[in-house]
Write a protein that holds these residues in place. Structure first.
Motif, PDB file in Angstrom:
ATOM      1  N   THR A 166       0.860  -1.182   0.000  1.00  0.00           N
ATOM      2  CA  THR A 166       0.000   0.000   0.000  1.00  0.00           C
ATOM      3  C   THR A 166       0.899   1.236   0.000  1.00  0.00           C
ATOM      4  N   ALA A 167       0.273   2.394  -0.034  1.00  0.00           N
ATOM      5  CA  ALA A 167       1.043   3.641  -0.064  1.00  0.00           C
ATOM      6  C   ALA A 167       1.966   3.770   1.151  1.00  0.00           C
ATOM      7  N   THR A 168       1.598   3.159   2.248  1.00  0.00           N
ATOM      8  CA  THR A 168       2.441   3.255   3.452  1.00  0.00           C
ATOM      9  C   THR A 168       3.733   2.472   3.325  1.00  0.00           C
ATOM     10  N   ASP A 169       3.854   1.683   2.282  1.00  0.00           N
ATOM     11  CA  ASP A 169       5.100   0.953   2.033  1.00  0.00           C
ATOM     12  C   ASP A 169       6.076   1.769   1.182  1.00  0.00           C
ATOM     13  N   THR A 170       5.665   2.958   0.766  1.00  0.00           N
ATOM     14  CA  THR A 170       6.575   3.840   0.040  1.00  0.00           C
ATOM     15  C   THR A 170       7.733   4.226   0.957  1.00  0.00           C
ATOM     16  N   ALA A 171       8.956   3.979   0.493  1.00  0.00           N
ATOM     17  CA  ALA A 171      10.120   4.198   1.348  1.00  0.00           C
ATOM     18  C   ALA A 171      11.394   4.033   0.537  1.00  0.00           C
ATOM     19  N   VAL A 172      12.491   4.470   1.123  1.00  0.00           N
ATOM     20  CA  VAL A 172      13.811   4.099   0.618  1.00  0.00           C
ATOM     21  C   VAL A 172      14.157   2.759   1.260  1.00  0.00           C
ATOM     22  N   TYR A 173      14.410   1.771   0.430  1.00  0.00           N
ATOM     23  CA  TYR A 173      14.757   0.432   0.902  1.00  0.00           C
ATOM     24  C   TYR A 173      16.263   0.242   0.762  1.00  0.00           C
ATOM     25  N   SER A 174      16.871  -0.170   1.850  1.00  0.00           N
ATOM     26  CA  SER A 174      18.327  -0.353   1.869  1.00  0.00           C
ATOM     27  C   SER A 174      18.681  -1.759   2.330  1.00  0.00           C
ATOM     28  N   CYS A 175      19.763  -2.258   1.773  1.00  0.00           N
ATOM     29  CA  CYS A 175      20.320  -3.504   2.289  1.00  0.00           C
ATOM     30  C   CYS A 175      21.588  -3.176   3.070  1.00  0.00           C
ATOM     31  N   ALA A 176      21.910  -4.019   4.017  1.00  0.00           N
ATOM     32  CA  ALA A 176      23.055  -3.753   4.879  1.00  0.00           C
ATOM     33  C   ALA A 176      23.656  -5.056   5.379  1.00  0.00           C
ATOM     34  N   ARG A 177      24.922  -4.973   5.779  1.00  0.00           N
ATOM     35  CA  ARG A 177      25.578  -6.112   6.391  1.00  0.00           C
ATOM     36  C   ARG A 177      25.610  -5.925   7.904  1.00  0.00           C
ATOM     37  N   LEU A 178      25.206  -6.953   8.616  1.00  0.00           N
ATOM     38  CA  LEU A 178      25.176  -6.924  10.068  1.00  0.00           C
ATOM     39  C   LEU A 178      26.306  -7.794  10.605  1.00  0.00           C
ATOM     40  N   PHE A 179      27.233  -7.164  11.276  1.00  0.00           N
ATOM     41  CA  PHE A 179      28.342  -7.874  11.910  1.00  0.00           C
ATOM     42  C   PHE A 179      27.796  -8.399  13.227  1.00  0.00           C
ATOM     43  N   TRP A 180      27.630  -9.708  13.364  1.00  0.00           N
ATOM     44  CA  TRP A 180      26.891 -10.190  14.524  1.00  0.00           C
ATOM     45  C   TRP A 180      27.736 -10.889  15.569  1.00  0.00           C
ATOM     46  N   THR A 181      28.924 -11.343  15.226  1.00  0.00           N
ATOM     47  CA  THR A 181      29.715 -12.010  16.232  1.00  0.00           C
ATOM     48  C   THR A 181      31.200 -11.821  15.976  1.00  0.00           C
ATOM     49  N   SER A 182      31.927 -11.681  17.068  1.00  0.00           N
ATOM     50  CA  SER A 182      33.370 -11.563  16.999  1.00  0.00           C
ATOM     51  C   SER A 182      33.964 -12.352  18.155  1.00  0.00           C
ATOM     52  N   ALA A 183      34.803 -13.311  17.828  1.00  0.00           N
ATOM     53  CA  ALA A 183      35.454 -14.139  18.851  1.00  0.00           C
ATOM     54  C   ALA A 183      34.440 -14.757  19.797  1.00  0.00           C
ATOM     55  N   GLY A 184      33.320 -15.196  19.249  1.00  0.00           N
ATOM     56  CA  GLY A 184      32.305 -15.876  20.042  1.00  0.00           C
ATOM     57  C   GLY A 184      31.387 -14.970  20.829  1.00  0.00           C
ATOM     58  N   THR A 185      31.575 -13.658  20.693  1.00  0.00           N
ATOM     59  CA  THR A 185      30.730 -12.701  21.424  1.00  0.00           C
ATOM     60  C   THR A 185      29.816 -11.987  20.434  1.00  0.00           C
ATOM     61  N   MET A 186      28.568 -11.758  20.829  1.00  0.00           N
ATOM     62  CA  MET A 186      27.658 -11.012  19.956  1.00  0.00           C
ATOM     63  C   MET A 186      28.074  -9.550  19.925  1.00  0.00           C
ATOM     64  N   VAL A 187      28.077  -8.990  18.721  1.00  0.00           N
ATOM     65  CA  VAL A 187      28.387  -7.559  18.590  1.00  0.00           C
ATOM     66  C   VAL A 187      27.213  -6.781  18.002  1.00  0.00           C
ATOM     67  N   TYR A 188      26.650  -7.280  16.906  1.00  0.00           N
ATOM     68  CA  TYR A 188      25.368  -6.825  16.371  1.00  0.00           C
ATOM     69  C   TYR A 188      25.324  -5.365  15.970  1.00  0.00           C
ATOM     70  N   TYR A 189      26.050  -5.006  14.937  1.00  0.00           N
ATOM     71  CA  TYR A 189      25.871  -3.675  14.375  1.00  0.00           C
ATOM     72  C   TYR A 189      26.096  -3.714  12.868  1.00  0.00           C
ATOM     73  N   PHE A 190      25.519  -2.700  12.188  1.00  0.00           N
ATOM     74  CA  PHE A 190      25.621  -2.606  10.738  1.00  0.00           C
ATOM     75  C   PHE A 190      26.923  -1.923  10.367  1.00  0.00           C
ATOM     76  N   ASP A 191      27.762  -2.626   9.602  1.00  0.00           N
ATOM     77  CA  ASP A 191      29.031  -2.001   9.222  1.00  0.00           C
ATOM     78  C   ASP A 191      29.084  -1.547   7.764  1.00  0.00           C
ATOM     79  N   TYR A 192      28.226  -2.072   6.928  1.00  0.00           N
ATOM     80  CA  TYR A 192      28.145  -1.612   5.540  1.00  0.00           C
ATOM     81  C   TYR A 192      26.687  -1.504   5.127  1.00  0.00           C
ATOM     82  N   TRP A 193      26.402  -0.444   4.344  1.00  0.00           N
ATOM     83  CA  TRP A 193      25.049  -0.205   3.852  1.00  0.00           C
ATOM     84  C   TRP A 193      25.103   0.030   2.342  1.00  0.00           C
ATOM     85  N   GLY A 194      24.021  -0.306   1.679  1.00  0.00           N
ATOM     86  CA  GLY A 194      23.847   0.146   0.309  1.00  0.00           C
ATOM     87  C   GLY A 194      23.396   1.602   0.335  1.00  0.00           C
ATOM     88  N   GLN A 195      23.326   2.214  -0.833  1.00  0.00           N
ATOM     89  CA  GLN A 195      22.895   3.611  -0.912  1.00  0.00           C
ATOM     90  C   GLN A 195      21.390   3.755  -0.774  1.00  0.00           C
TER      91      GLN A 195
END
Lengths: 125, 110
Positions: free
Chosen positions: A88-117
């Motif tokens: 519907t019209a409420t779905d009008t938006a800028v849609y982006s894809c991103a990479r989520l860095f979720w774990t480092s050395a067995g620990t959750m980190v959970y943040y977006f480090d790269y995004w599309g435009q």
């Protein structure tokens, strides 16, 4: 340098299905420390998490969109895709894809480090 | 899943410090040390400035700091500069591989 690029129609009719693809270059999508995510931002509004996919195909969706969303991955093409049905019209938006860095050395980190435009998708007849 | 609560706008003069709050619940912000903050300039992709509540990625100015108390996370920017003028979003892990964003805060440098 990792790059993400969204592609797909910029105009979708009400009640139809929005389909977008994110192509990842400069790195493999089949990496176990990252998730791949779709996010949207309606004009003048904030960010909304749509859903997440792992290279194995495991998916996680925003409960408010879950009944209409499908995210899939094609590791052979280094791509992942979004389908949002019954728009519907409420779905009008800028849609982006991103990479989520979720774990480092067995620990959750959970943040977006790269995004599309991002790509603007308008829902209109 | 309601958005995390942020003030719509904050402002400060160059050289001053400002703090942006991000309030959630004990199902998201209060349960995990996984709040991240993003800076977004107009027409640009967001950039992470804080992750895991208070960690700063390499390359991000030390003027950015994060903290948390209970269900409220905070982003502080000290020594405000004109280039800090942007929208800021918090994001929290909410369990079961789900995420939730804040509504966003517009920072104006006077």
């Amino acid at each position: 340098q990792l790059q993400l690029q969204e592609s797909g129609p910029g105009l979708v009719k009400p009640s139809e299905t929005l389909s977008l693809t994110c192509t990842v270059s400069g790195g493999s999508i089949s990496t176990n420390i990252y998730y791949w995510v779709w996010i949207r931002q309606p004009p003048g509004k904030g960010l909304e998490w749509i859903g997440t996919i792992y290279y194995s195909g495991s998916t996680y969706y925003n409960p408010s969109l879950k009944s209409r969303v499908t995210i899939s991955v094609d590791t052979s093409k280094n791509q992942f895709s979004l389908r949002l049905s019954s728009v519907t019209a409420t779905d009008t938006a800028v849609y982006s894809c991103a990479r989520l860095f979720w774990t480092s050395a067995g620990t959750m980190v959970y943040y977006f480090d790269y995004w599309g435009q991002g790509t603007l998708v308008s829902v209109s007849s | 899943q309601s958005a995390l609560t942020q003030p719509a706008s904050v402002s400060g003069s160059p050289g001053q410090s400002i703090t942006i709050s991000c309030t959630g619940t004990n199902s998201d912000v209060g349960s995990y040390n996984l709040v991240s903050w993003y800076q977004q300039h107009p027409g640009k992709a967001p950039k992470v400035v804080i992750y895991e509540d208070r960690k700063r990625p390499s390359g991000v100015s030390t003027r950015f700091s994060g903290s948390k108390s209970g269900n409220t996370a905070s982003l502080t920017i000290s020594g405000l500069q004109a280039e800090d003028e942007a929208d800021y979003y918090c994001c929290s892990y909410a369990g079961s591989n789900t995420l939730i964003f804040g509504g966003g805060t517009k920072l104006t440098v006077l």
